[in-house]
Design a protein around this motif. Structure first.
Motif, PDB file in Angstrom:
ATOM      1  N   LYS A 151       7.591  14.503   6.005  1.00  0.00           N
ATOM      2  CA  LYS A 151       8.937  15.305   6.521  1.00  0.00           C
ATOM      3  C   LYS A 151      10.226  14.840   5.244  1.00  0.00           C
ATOM      4  O   LYS A 151      10.981  15.406   4.612  1.00  0.00           O
ATOM      5  N   ASN A 152      10.549  13.377   5.065  1.00  0.00           N
ATOM      6  CA  ASN A 152      11.310  12.755   4.833  1.00  0.00           C
ATOM      7  C   ASN A 152      10.952  12.441   2.496  1.00  0.00           C
ATOM      8  O   ASN A 152      11.361  12.239   1.953  1.00  0.00           O
ATOM      9  N   ARG A 153       9.426  13.720   2.751  1.00  0.00           N
ATOM     10  CA  ARG A 153       8.847  13.760   1.187  1.00  0.00           C
ATOM     11  C   ARG A 153       8.824  12.457   0.506  1.00  0.00           C
ATOM     12  O   ARG A 153      10.001  12.430  -0.609  1.00  0.00           O
ATOM     13  N   LEU A 154       8.198  11.293   1.437  1.00  0.00           N
ATOM     14  CA  LEU A 154       8.442   9.921   0.256  1.00  0.00           C
ATOM     15  C   LEU A 154       7.045   9.444  -0.098  1.00  0.00           C
ATOM     16  O   LEU A 154       6.059   9.908   0.000  1.00  0.00           O
ATOM     17  N   HIS A 155       7.289   8.665  -1.251  1.00  0.00           N
ATOM     18  CA  HIS A 155       5.933   8.816  -2.448  1.00  0.00           C
ATOM     19  C   HIS A 155       6.107   7.108  -3.227  1.00  0.00           C
ATOM     20  O   HIS A 155       7.047   6.950  -3.144  1.00  0.00           O
ATOM     21  N   GLU A 156       4.954   7.259  -2.942  1.00  0.00           N
ATOM     22  CA  GLU A 156       4.673   5.649  -3.213  1.00  0.00           C
ATOM     23  C   GLU A 156       5.227   5.375  -4.861  1.00  0.00           C
ATOM     24  O   GLU A 156       4.330   6.057  -5.505  1.00  0.00           O
ATOM     25  N   VAL A 157       5.480   4.286  -5.481  1.00  0.00           N
ATOM     26  CA  VAL A 157       5.761   3.733  -6.739  1.00  0.00           C
ATOM     27  C   VAL A 157       4.718   2.656  -7.136  1.00  0.00           C
ATOM     28  O   VAL A 157       4.958   2.225  -6.971  1.00  0.00           O
ATOM     29  N   VAL A 158       4.174   3.750  -7.569  1.00  0.00           N
ATOM     30  CA  VAL A 158       2.788   3.105  -7.564  1.00  0.00           C
ATOM     31  C   VAL A 158       2.961   1.676  -9.296  1.00  0.00           C
ATOM     32  O   VAL A 158       2.530  -0.072  -8.313  1.00  0.00           O
ATOM     33  N   ARG A 159       3.748   1.758  -9.621  1.00  0.00           N
ATOM     34  CA  ARG A 159       4.074   0.528 -10.416  1.00  0.00           C
ATOM     35  C   ARG A 159       4.967  -0.563 -10.400  1.00  0.00           C
ATOM     36  O   ARG A 159       4.921  -1.876 -10.663  1.00  0.00           O
ATOM     37  N   LEU A 160       5.003   0.164  -8.757  1.00  0.00           N
ATOM     38  CA  LEU A 160       6.601  -1.274  -8.214  1.00  0.00           C
ATOM     39  C   LEU A 160       5.551  -1.517  -7.025  1.00  0.00           C
ATOM     40  O   LEU A 160       6.154  -3.071  -6.129  1.00  0.00           O
ATOM     41  N   SER A 161       4.485  -1.474  -6.435  1.00  0.00           N
ATOM     42  CA  SER A 161       3.294  -1.471  -5.339  1.00  0.00           C
ATOM     43  C   SER A 161       2.869  -2.850  -6.186  1.00  0.00           C
ATOM     44  O   SER A 161       2.327  -2.954  -7.154  1.00  0.00           O
ATOM     45  N   GLY A 162       2.058  -3.372  -5.387  1.00  0.00           N
ATOM     46  CA  GLY A 162       0.533  -4.003  -6.133  1.00  0.00           C
ATOM     47  C   GLY A 162       1.348  -5.556  -5.624  1.00  0.00           C
ATOM     48  O   GLY A 162       0.824  -6.452  -6.195  1.00  0.00           O
ATOM     49  N   ILE A 163       2.112  -5.733  -5.458  1.00  0.00           N
ATOM     50  CA  ILE A 163       2.760  -7.500  -5.188  1.00  0.00           C
ATOM     51  C   ILE A 163       2.369  -8.149  -3.927  1.00  0.00           C
ATOM     52  O   ILE A 163       2.206  -7.344  -3.056  1.00  0.00           O
ATOM     53  N   ASN A 164       1.866  -9.494  -3.848  1.00  0.00           N
ATOM     54  CA  ASN A 164       1.589  -9.832  -2.269  1.00  0.00           C
ATOM     55  C   ASN A 164       2.399 -10.595  -1.920  1.00  0.00           C
ATOM     56  O   ASN A 164       3.271 -11.622  -3.101  1.00  0.00           O
ATOM     57  N   ILE A 165       3.171 -11.012  -0.865  1.00  0.00           N
ATOM     58  CA  ILE A 165       4.133 -11.735  -0.587  1.00  0.00           C
ATOM     59  C   ILE A 165       3.377 -12.652   0.353  1.00  0.00           C
ATOM     60  O   ILE A 165       2.793 -12.332   1.627  1.00  0.00           O
ATOM     61  N   ALA A 166       3.917 -14.400   0.021  1.00  0.00           N
ATOM     62  CA  ALA A 166       3.901 -15.268   1.149  1.00  0.00           C
ATOM     63  C   ALA A 166       4.224 -15.305   2.524  1.00  0.00           C
ATOM     64  O   ALA A 166       5.614 -15.298   2.390  1.00  0.00           O
ATOM     65  N   VAL A 167       3.756 -15.307   3.821  1.00  0.00           N
ATOM     66  CA  VAL A 167       4.396 -15.004   4.380  1.00  0.00           C
ATOM     67  C   VAL A 167       3.993 -16.295   5.615  1.00  0.00           C
ATOM     68  O   VAL A 167       2.288 -16.466   6.041  1.00  0.00           O
ATOM     69  N   GLY A 168       4.123 -17.369   5.454  1.00  0.00           N
ATOM     70  CA  GLY A 168       3.899 -18.866   5.992  1.00  0.00           C
ATOM     71  C   GLY A 168       2.738 -18.465   4.952  1.00  0.00           C
ATOM     72  O   GLY A 168       2.420 -19.527   4.123  1.00  0.00           O
ATOM     73  N   GLU A 169       1.444 -18.921   5.677  1.00  0.00           N
ATOM     74  CA  GLU A 169      -0.166 -19.002   5.306  1.00  0.00           C
ATOM     75  C   GLU A 169      -0.948 -17.886   4.924  1.00  0.00           C
ATOM     76  O   GLU A 169      -1.778 -18.194   3.556  1.00  0.00           O
ATOM     77  N   GLU A 170      -0.086 -16.908   4.805  1.00  0.00           N
ATOM     78  CA  GLU A 170      -0.953 -15.904   4.681  1.00  0.00           C
ATOM     79  C   GLU A 170       0.148 -14.982   3.268  1.00  0.00           C
ATOM     80  O   GLU A 170       1.007 -14.970   3.080  1.00  0.00           O
TER      81      GLU A 170
END
Length: 270
Positions: free
Chosen positions: A54-73
């Motif tokens: 409905k809101n026409r969201l689409h992925e920005v592939v060049r910005l995706s793919g980062i891993n973010i650490a939260v504690g041990e994960e």
């Protein structure tokens, strides 16, 4: 003067999601600043209530793919984007399947506060900074709104203080009357920590509750704004703790609102 670059960070924005006054504020202010010649970016979480089709969201592939650490994960970060109808503004959405695909915001169907809302906030705050780094875009001002964004000023003044993108960045933190009563279990401080952050810098977060998040946001921000509408006594008392060391302003919702923020941003940068 070159045009100021303002990054707005919040938990919600109209017309994609509204659960509080934050959504209206973050819809109106960026457009007003853009119309005054400023360059704008907006980042919010992609909560599951937001309908992508409905809101026409689409992925920005060049910005995706980062891993973010939260504690041990480490959790993968996906970035999506959509345009605000009838405005020349784009909104970037921080997404992660574990944290944001449930069909509610902070409370489940039984109105229980999610136990992992602390992790969701940590992931979001770190994800915002890493997304801006990947954009290669230098914000003059990062305007953080409400408790979920409150770790960003601290991260910018510690872990990222020597990053060329952020070395001159100023932060604004707006406090709203959206408290919760939950106290987080587990090692909140351990999950929050990043490089160049030790326990002494996290004293205000030791309460592991709403007030702790607000205090840490106030402590590390360059300017603090109290949202005008219905701030309760507890929040006023909390803000008074910082009166001697921080200037806390209320910007009234009148005809001069946009001018007041325009002046505030320019004062901070100059």
């Amino acid at each position: 003067m070159s045009k100021l670059r303002i990054l707005y960070v919040a938990s919600e924005i109209n017309p994609f999601l509204q659960t509080s006054e934050v959504a209206d504020f973050v819809r109106q202010l960026p457009q007003g600043m853009q119309e005054r010649g400023m360059e704008i970016r907006i980042l919010v979480p992609r909560f599951g209530l937001i309908n992508e089709r409905k809101n026409r969201l689409h992925e920005v592939v060049r910005l995706s793919g980062i891993n973010i650490a939260v504690g041990e994960e480490e959790k993968p970060l996906t970035i999506k984007v959509a345009s605000i109808p009838n405005a020349k503004l784009q909104v970037y959405f921080i997404d992660n399947e574990d944290y944001f695909h449930r069909k509610s915001v902070f409370f489940d169907k039984e109105n229980n506060f999610y136990e992992d809302n602390d992790e969701r906030a940590i992931f979001f705050c770190k994800g915002v900074i890493e997304t801006v780094r990947k954009l290669g875009w230098t914000p003059d001002i990062v305007h953080c709104n409400d408790w979920m964004t409150s770790l960003i000023p601290m991260y910018l003044k510690t872990t990222y203080k020597n990053d060329p993108l952020f070395k001159n960045t100023k932060t604004v933190f707006t406090v709203y009357n959206n408290p919760f009563k939950h106290k987080f279990d587990g090692d909140l401080l351990g999950k929050v920590k990043m490089m160049d952050i030790d326990d002494s810098m996290l004293v205000n977060l030791q309460s592991a509750d709403y007030e702790g998040f607000i205090k840490i946001g106030i402590e590390y921000s360059d300017a603090i704004i109290k949202a005008e509408d219905g701030v309760n006594d507890n929040l006023n008392t909390l803000l008074e703790e910082f009166d001697s060391e921080k200037k806390i302003d209320t910007i009234e919702k009148d005809d001069n609102l946009l001018d007041s923020y325009f002046n505030l941003y320019n004062e901070l940068v100059s």
